[in-house]
Design an enzyme around this catalytic site. Structure first.
Site, PDB file in Angstrom:
ATOM      1  N   CYS A  58      -0.787   3.652  -6.393  1.00  0.00           N
ATOM      2  CA  CYS A  58      -1.738   3.049  -5.451  1.00  0.00           C
ATOM      3  C   CYS A  58      -1.948   1.616  -5.911  1.00  0.00           C
ATOM      4  O   CYS A  58      -2.236   1.377  -7.092  1.00  0.00           O
ATOM      5  CB  CYS A  58      -3.056   3.832  -5.482  1.00  0.00           C
ATOM      6  SG  CYS A  58      -4.404   3.024  -4.594  1.00  0.00           S
ATOM      7  N   CYS A  78       0.873  -1.174   0.000  1.00  0.00           N
ATOM      8  CA  CYS A  78       0.000   0.000   0.000  1.00  0.00           C
ATOM      9  C   CYS A  78       0.908   1.221   0.000  1.00  0.00           C
ATOM     10  O   CYS A  78       1.713   1.395   0.926  1.00  0.00           O
ATOM     11  CB  CYS A  78      -0.867  -0.020   1.259  1.00  0.00           C
ATOM     12  SG  CYS A  78      -1.830   1.478   1.510  1.00  0.00           S
TER      13      CYS A  78
HETATM   14  N1  DGL Z   1      -4.027   0.644  -1.864  1.00  0.00           N
HETATM   15  C1  DGL Z   1      -3.694   1.872  -1.210  1.00  0.00           C
HETATM   16  C2  DGL Z   1      -2.410   2.478  -1.808  1.00  0.00           C
HETATM   17  O1  DGL Z   1      -1.607   1.787  -2.420  1.00  0.00           O
HETATM   18  C3  DGL Z   1      -4.691   2.972  -1.045  1.00  0.00           C
HETATM   19  C4  DGL Z   1      -6.159   2.841  -1.078  1.00  0.00           C
HETATM   20  C5  DGL Z   1      -6.837   3.645   0.040  1.00  0.00           C
HETATM   21  O2  DGL Z   1      -7.108   4.852  -0.123  1.00  0.00           O
HETATM   22  O3  DGL Z   1      -7.063   3.024   1.076  1.00  0.00           O
HETATM   23  O4  DGL Z   1      -2.162   3.636  -1.627  1.00  0.00           O
END
Ligand code: DGL
Length: 254
Positions: free
Chosen positions: A182, A71
């Site tokens: 993301c 993430c």
């Molecule tokens: N999957 C997360 C990232 O890589 C973000 C998604 C969210 O806003 O929770 O930043």
């Protein structure tokens, strides 16, 4: 003894898929902190202690050998604090500015990410380091992570309204490479490519999986059931089956 792969939702499953391709059967456990999704809309002063608490609970529960923070929003704020708090290898995930800059002919690149990742100083340091001669246009949006969650559950989604502000920014028309900052966006790659097939879209899932395998090379991982836990609503078993993960009871974070 497995590795723990962590995200705020389904985003990190793209890294799991890449790990499955490179090292089938790797013992891993997935944690989706979907009870606190979307990370990208949370203030930093709430998000940082929250991530430390959730990862702490998950480490106590799963006893992993290493942790992949799949993430960007969590990595760009919490990696140093996590490394200081827990004596384990942590593998992070940051917007792939370097690869986007390496392929750009126009020297104009885009970054799509959550609002939190876009406002972090870490993004500027990546730009200064890896794309000093590029014009970099960054768009932070809550819409795309949500669309990825919806698509994952079977909905048809349209990304054009969420992405087009990047091209309407001054200079946006010359963008020829976009860094996906993301992990949720892995699941929207077909839509991005259908929208602009003349652009190279850079997804970090595979590089993060490669880096993970490099870091865990020296660890001795034993056979373990491959499980997935959420902090909120459970992800349906048929959606986890392609990732060879079985859903388990939610992780309590209180
Ligand atoms: N999957 C997360 C990232 O890589 C973000 C998604 C969210 O806003 O929770 O930043």
């Amino acid at each position: 003894m497995a590795i723990l792969v962590f995200d705020s939702g389904i985003g990190g499953l793209g890294v799991v898929a890449a790990l499955n391709d490179l090292a089938p059967g790797l013992p891993l456990t997935y944690l989706a902190d979907n009870g606190f999704f979307p990370y990208g809309e949370r203030p930093d002063e709430i998000l940082l202690p929250h991530i430390l608490n959730v990862i702490g609970k998950a480490i106590a529960r799963e006893q992993p050998e290493a942790v992949v923070i799949a993430c960007n929003t969590a990595s760009t704020i919490a990696l140093p604090a996590l490394r200081e708090a827990f004596p384990l290898p942590f593998i992070g995930c940051v917007p792939p500015i370097k690869t986007a800059a390496a392929t750009s002919l126009t020297r104009s690149i885009g970054v799509l990410a959550t609002a939190a990742t876009v406002r972090r100083p870490y993004l500027n340091s990546l730009i200064t380091r890896f794309a000093p001669d590029c014009r970099v246009l960054a768009l932070g949006t809550p819409a795309l992570a949500l669309l990825a969650e919806q698509k994952f559950r079977g909905a048809q989604v349209d990304v054009s309204d969420a992405v087009s502000p990047l091209f309407t920014q001054s200079g946006g028309e010359s963008i020829d490479a976009i860094a996906l900052g993301c992990t949720h966006y892995t699941f929207l790659l077909p839509e991005f490519m259908a929208m602009r097939h003349d652009i190279s879209w850079h997804d970090p899932a595979l590089p993060v999986a490669r880096q993970t395998l490099k870091i865990i090379e020296s660890l001795s991982l034993s056979e373990a059931p491959r499980t997935a836990r959420c902090t909120g609503e459970t992800i349906a078993p048929h959606l986890l089956a392609p990732f060879a993960l079985a859903p388990m009871a939610p992780l309590k974070t209180e």
